[in-house]
Design an enzyme around this catalytic site. Structure first.
Site, PDB file in Angstrom:
ATOM      1  N   HIS A  37      -4.623   1.317   7.474  1.00  4.30           N
ATOM      2  CA  HIS A  37      -5.290   0.242   8.204  1.00  4.30           C
ATOM      3  C   HIS A  37      -4.257  -0.420   9.112  1.00  4.30           C
ATOM      4  O   HIS A  37      -3.065  -0.119   9.032  1.00  4.30           O
ATOM      5  CB  HIS A  37      -5.921  -0.786   7.258  1.00  4.30           C
ATOM      6  CG  HIS A  37      -4.937  -1.553   6.438  1.00  4.30           C
ATOM      7  ND1 HIS A  37      -4.368  -1.049   5.288  1.00  4.30           N
ATOM      8  CD2 HIS A  37      -4.402  -2.790   6.607  1.00  4.30           C
ATOM      9  CE1 HIS A  37      -3.542  -1.934   4.772  1.00  4.30           C
ATOM     10  NE2 HIS A  37      -3.530  -3.004   5.561  1.00  4.30           N
ATOM     11  N   HIS A  44       2.774  -8.474   2.131  1.00  8.24           N
ATOM     12  CA  HIS A  44       1.439  -7.952   1.816  1.00  8.24           C
ATOM     13  C   HIS A  44       0.452  -9.079   1.551  1.00  8.24           C
ATOM     14  O   HIS A  44       0.752 -10.016   0.792  1.00  8.24           O
ATOM     15  CB  HIS A  44       1.489  -7.048   0.586  1.00  8.24           C
ATOM     16  CG  HIS A  44       0.126  -6.633   0.114  1.00  8.24           C
ATOM     17  ND1 HIS A  44      -0.642  -5.717   0.789  1.00  8.24           N
ATOM     18  CD2 HIS A  44      -0.629  -7.054  -0.934  1.00  8.24           C
ATOM     19  CE1 HIS A  44      -1.799  -5.564   0.175  1.00  8.24           C
ATOM     20  NE2 HIS A  44      -1.819  -6.375  -0.879  1.00  8.24           N
ATOM     21  N   GLU A  61       0.811  -1.221   0.000  1.00  5.93           N
ATOM     22  CA  GLU A  61       0.000   0.000   0.000  1.00  5.93           C
ATOM     23  C   GLU A  61       0.846   1.273   0.000  1.00  5.93           C
ATOM     24  O   GLU A  61       0.397   2.320  -0.477  1.00  5.93           O
ATOM     25  CB  GLU A  61      -0.944   0.021   1.214  1.00  5.93           C
ATOM     26  CG  GLU A  61      -2.090  -0.957   1.125  1.00  5.93           C
ATOM     27  CD  GLU A  61      -1.770  -2.302   1.738  1.00  5.93           C
ATOM     28  OE1 GLU A  61      -2.688  -3.124   1.914  1.00  5.93           O
ATOM     29  OE2 GLU A  61      -0.569  -2.548   2.050  1.00  5.93           O
ATOM     30  N   HIS A 108       2.352   1.538   5.133  1.00  2.00           N
ATOM     31  CA  HIS A 108       1.240   2.484   5.205  1.00  2.00           C
ATOM     32  C   HIS A 108       0.987   2.859   6.655  1.00  2.00           C
ATOM     33  O   HIS A 108       1.478   2.209   7.581  1.00  2.00           O
ATOM     34  CB  HIS A 108      -0.018   1.871   4.606  1.00  2.00           C
ATOM     35  CG  HIS A 108      -0.373   0.549   5.222  1.00  2.00           C
ATOM     36  ND1 HIS A 108      -1.021   0.435   6.437  1.00  2.00           N
ATOM     37  CD2 HIS A 108      -0.127  -0.716   4.809  1.00  2.00           C
ATOM     38  CE1 HIS A 108      -1.171  -0.845   6.738  1.00  2.00           C
ATOM     39  NE2 HIS A 108      -0.637  -1.572   5.773  1.00  2.00           N
TER      40      HIS A 108
END
Length: 274
Positions: free
Chosen positions: A117, A61, A10, A105
């Site tokens: 998140h 990820h 992200e 992120h």
């Protein structure tokens, strides 16, 4: 010398939408190519500073199967697939000299930040000793428990600020500026990769200036979960209690125990009623 890279998606330059980060989504092929290119830029920077370094790269990820193995710098080794011990930090060991977080992120609730998140959209917040921690904080603390300093993070400007707040001496490189949850201003990918290579080189060269993040135990941990079923399941875990409508809590002896229990809660949060 051993260097560990945890690579998320992200926070990669050019990535702005969740559909780009899923194997069945629009432009996923381009996203994983950009992810691999940023991983290669970081590897090159590490080896610019320490040509003989042993470099381990963890695909961190989603399914942990995003980096293109045949396109990854052949001087590095790849950790791929799940489930695995330590999740996003799979392969990290105590004899590692430095860790780099690439494509990271910001934590849930820290917006405006790109695709912010914490581990999963089903996790609303994780607090350790009263402090809200996202993937950056949780992973940096787990690395610190092993005595490994996180010397660099790349991602958007909000993610970079998150690491600097926890580890002020660490280096960061913002490969995009957040305008919102799904909007950024970003340089050309090759420019972002050049910045990342320079930052990785400098971070590894100055690794002695960065201390591991230490969270002495015991640690009180709270997690806010979106899915009510997850709270019901979490109460089946020894030591975990429900303390609110969306909150479960436990006390961990140390960071390693806290980290593993959080990973378990993240998995429970994805389960839906049969």
């Amino acid at each position: 010398m051993k260097v560990f890279l945890s690579v998320d998606l992200e926070g990669v330059s050019g990535i702005v939408h969740a559909t780009e980060t899923r194997p069945d989504g629009y432009d996923y092929a381009r996203a994983r190519a950009l992810m691999t290119a940023e991983a290669n830029a970081a590897i090159a920077g590490v080896l610019d500073a320490e040509p003989a370094a042993e470099v381990l790269v963890a695909d961190a990820h989603g399914p942990f199967r995003n980096l293109l193995p045949e396109e990854l710098d052949r001087r590095a080794h790849l950790v791929r697939g799940k489930p695995r011990p330590l999740g996003m930090l799979g392969g990290l060991e105590a004899d590692t000299d430095a860790a780099l977080f690439i494509g990271y992120h910001a934590r849930a609730g820290s917006g405006p930040a790109v695709l912010a998140h914490t581990m999963s959209g089903d996790v609303l917040d994780v607090r350790v000793a009263g402090r809200s921690l996202g993937e950056t904080g949780l992973n940096a603390a787990m690395a610190g428990h092993l005595g490994v300093p996180v010397v660099l993070l790349s991602g958007d400007d909000v993610a970079c600020a998150e690491l600097r707040d926890l580890v002020p001496s660490a280096r960061t490189v913002a490969v995009k500026q957040a305008l919102g949850q799904t909007a950024t201003v970003a340089p050309h990918p090759e420019e972002a990769q050049e910045r990342l290579r320079r930052a990785a080189r400098e971070a590894v060269a100055r690794r002695s200036e960065v201390a591991p993040l230490a969270l002495p135990g015991p640690l009180d941990v709270e997690a806010d979960l979106l899915n009510p079923t997850a709270l019901d399941l979490a109460e089946l875990v020894p030591g975990v209690t429900r303390t609110g409508g969306r909150t479960v809590a436990f006390t961990a002896a140390d960071t390693a125990e806290a980290y593993r229990l959080v990973l378990l809660l993240v998995q429970l949060a994805t389960i839906r009623p049969a």
